[in-house]
Enzyme design. Structure first.
Site, mmCIF file in Angstrom:
data_model
loop_
_atom_site.group_PDB
_atom_site.id
_atom_site.type_symbol
_atom_site.label_atom_id
_atom_site.label_comp_id
_atom_site.label_asym_id
_atom_site.label_seq_id
_atom_site.Cartn_x
_atom_site.Cartn_y
_atom_site.Cartn_z
ATOM 1 N N HIS A 72 -31.665 -37.988 16.908
ATOM 2 C CA HIS A 72 -32.870 -38.270 15.820
ATOM 3 C C HIS A 72 -33.784 -37.264 15.617
ATOM 4 O O HIS A 72 -33.887 -36.414 16.238
ATOM 5 C CB HIS A 72 -33.557 -39.477 16.281
ATOM 6 C CG HIS A 72 -33.938 -39.283 17.557
ATOM 7 N ND1 HIS A 72 -33.246 -39.472 18.954
ATOM 8 C CD2 HIS A 72 -35.299 -38.984 18.273
ATOM 9 C CE1 HIS A 72 -33.956 -39.385 19.752
ATOM 10 N NE2 HIS A 72 -35.286 -38.954 19.331
ATOM 11 N N ARG B 291 -42.798 -44.877 23.259
ATOM 12 C CA ARG B 291 -41.473 -44.996 23.772
ATOM 13 C C ARG B 291 -41.221 -45.481 25.133
ATOM 14 O O ARG B 291 -41.838 -45.159 26.087
ATOM 15 C CB ARG B 291 -40.782 -43.630 23.476
ATOM 16 C CG ARG B 291 -39.221 -43.476 23.461
ATOM 17 C CD ARG B 291 -38.883 -42.287 23.337
ATOM 18 N NE ARG B 291 -38.744 -41.479 24.395
ATOM 19 C CZ ARG B 291 -38.441 -40.346 24.520
ATOM 20 N NH1 ARG B 291 -38.136 -39.635 23.449
ATOM 21 N NH2 ARG B 291 -38.421 -39.672 25.750
ATOM 22 N N HIS C 119 -32.363 -34.023 18.023
ATOM 23 C CA HIS C 119 -31.985 -34.248 19.438
ATOM 24 C C HIS C 119 -31.766 -35.349 19.761
ATOM 25 O O HIS C 119 -31.994 -36.360 19.132
ATOM 26 C CB HIS C 119 -33.384 -33.803 20.031
ATOM 27 C CG HIS C 119 -34.499 -34.720 20.185
ATOM 28 N ND1 HIS C 119 -35.180 -34.542 19.145
ATOM 29 C CD2 HIS C 119 -34.914 -35.461 20.983
ATOM 30 C CE1 HIS C 119 -36.186 -35.386 19.361
ATOM 31 N NE2 HIS C 119 -36.145 -36.103 20.416
ATOM 32 N N ASP D 170 -32.384 -37.845 23.210
ATOM 33 C CA ASP D 170 -33.255 -37.918 24.259
ATOM 34 C C ASP D 170 -33.093 -37.246 25.357
ATOM 35 O O ASP D 170 -32.050 -37.654 26.235
ATOM 36 C CB ASP D 170 -34.138 -39.058 24.367
ATOM 37 C CG ASP D 170 -35.136 -39.603 23.111
ATOM 38 O OD1 ASP D 170 -35.435 -38.763 22.415
ATOM 39 O OD2 ASP D 170 -35.029 -40.790 22.755
HETATM 40 C C1 SIN Z 1 -38.567 -39.441 19.511
HETATM 41 O O1 SIN Z 1 -38.152 -38.214 19.602
HETATM 42 O O2 SIN Z 1 -38.169 -40.250 20.611
HETATM 43 C C2 SIN Z 1 -39.570 -39.667 18.997
HETATM 44 C C3 SIN Z 1 -39.272 -39.707 17.560
HETATM 45 C C4 SIN Z 1 -40.709 -39.841 16.560
HETATM 46 O O3 SIN Z 1 -41.676 -39.347 16.930
HETATM 47 O O4 SIN Z 1 -40.549 -40.489 15.388
#
Ligand code: SIN
Length: 313
Positions: A269, A286, A118, A120
């Protein structure tokens, strides 16, 4: 020219940039994120980020305050997440990705909040421009994250396919995530987010075109405007596959002190879901930086179906 100079952005540059894969991902060294950075260093990091789409820093000693301060050098920092109601005390910008919380919410540990590719929060009309993720507690193995370069995915499509997808818009929503249960489901139902974005987005800084299909947010509805469910589904399946071809990706092994910084306008990602079943904890923090409303190749803007823009300060 020495190897070190070869990785400098220019001969005068203050940072070193070491590419990690052919299309995306570079490690930046020579910078301490706990310090106030010069405008020049910030500009060099931004340039590396625009070029490599995701950049990594190792061995950083920073907490929430320094993470937010660093992010502010790149734009307005948003609240943690449209549906986050328990950010860490005093840090409304911090979005915890915490296996201990998922154990409470879902009755089992998970690697991350989502286990699909996805970009973000693309259910928003103005999804975040950048995300900055800092490791806190890591499993002894597993729990890596991968990123893919959506510009490469678009540019390597045959011209006739590019021309076809340039005119498409896909609907993005949070619905499927909510259906998985947990406390978030209720707030998603109360304040739904749904947006049509161009399938090909023009990057506002580089002018590059990206295959903007965010599987995690388009899979619930599988709706490309005007194409009907069957065709939409086939076309999205094909585009997701193109967007996540292994050669466009980089896989990052987290270590204590690791920080990843990525451009959501050019990447998707995946938190590789191989840590939760082992019972190990994985905690990262994050922050996101406010984004603009995406535009397609003909200048048409994304259209909100439900939900408000998400602004930072
Ligand atoms: C995310 O999707 O922003 C986090 C990715 C992760 O948990 O590695």
């Amino acid at each position: 020219m020495t190897t070190t100079e070869a990785h400098k952005v220019s001969s005068e540059s203050t940072i070193l940039v070491q590419p990690l894969a052919g299309y995306t991902g570079a490690e930046i060294s020579g910078v301490d994120l706990a310090q106030e950075l010069s405008d020049r260093t910030v500009a060099e990091i931004r340039q590396a980020l625009l070029t490599w789409k995701v950049v990594f820093f190792r061995d950083q000693s920073i907490g929430h305050a320094e993470q937010v301060a660093f992010a502010r050098r790149f734009g307005k920092v948003t609240p943690a997440h449209p549906y986050e109601d328990k950010p860490p005390e005093g840090f409304p910008e911090i979005f915890p990705i915490d296996s201990r919380r998922y154990a409470e919410q879902y009755g089992r540990k998970r690697t991350s909040y989502d286990s699909s590719w996805h970009t973000d929060v693309t259910a928003l009309i103005n999804p975040p421009a950048f995300s900055l993720l800092r490791a806190h507690i890591l499993p002894p193995y597993g729990g890596d994250t991968a990123w893919t370069n959506l510009v490469a995915a678009y540019e390597n499509l045959p011209a006739s396919v590019r021309e076809f997808v340039d005119g498409l818009d896909a609907e993005h929503t949070f619905e499927q995530r909510a259906a998985r249960g947990g406390s978030r489901a209720e707030s998603v139902e109360r304040k739904p987010l749904r947006t049509f974005h161009p399938v090909v987005r023009v990057h506002p800084e580089t002018g590059e075109r990206a295959l903007y299909v965010s599987p995690g947010f388009t899979r619930a509805l599988k709706n490309i405007r005007g194409l009907g469910p069957r065709l939409s589904s086939h076309i999205l399946d094909a585009l997701w596959e193109e967007a996540t071809r292994t050669e466009y990706t980089v896989r990052f092994r987290w270590q204590p002190g690791s920080v990843a910084f990525w451009d959501n306008r050019a990447t998707a990602h995946l938190a590789i879901p191989d840590a939760g079943h082992l019972g190990h904890d994985r905690v990262l923090y994050r922050v996101t930086i406010e984004g603009d409303v995406p535009k397609g190749v003909d200048g048409r803007a994304s259209e909100s179906v439900e939900g408000d823009p998400f602004y930072g300060s």
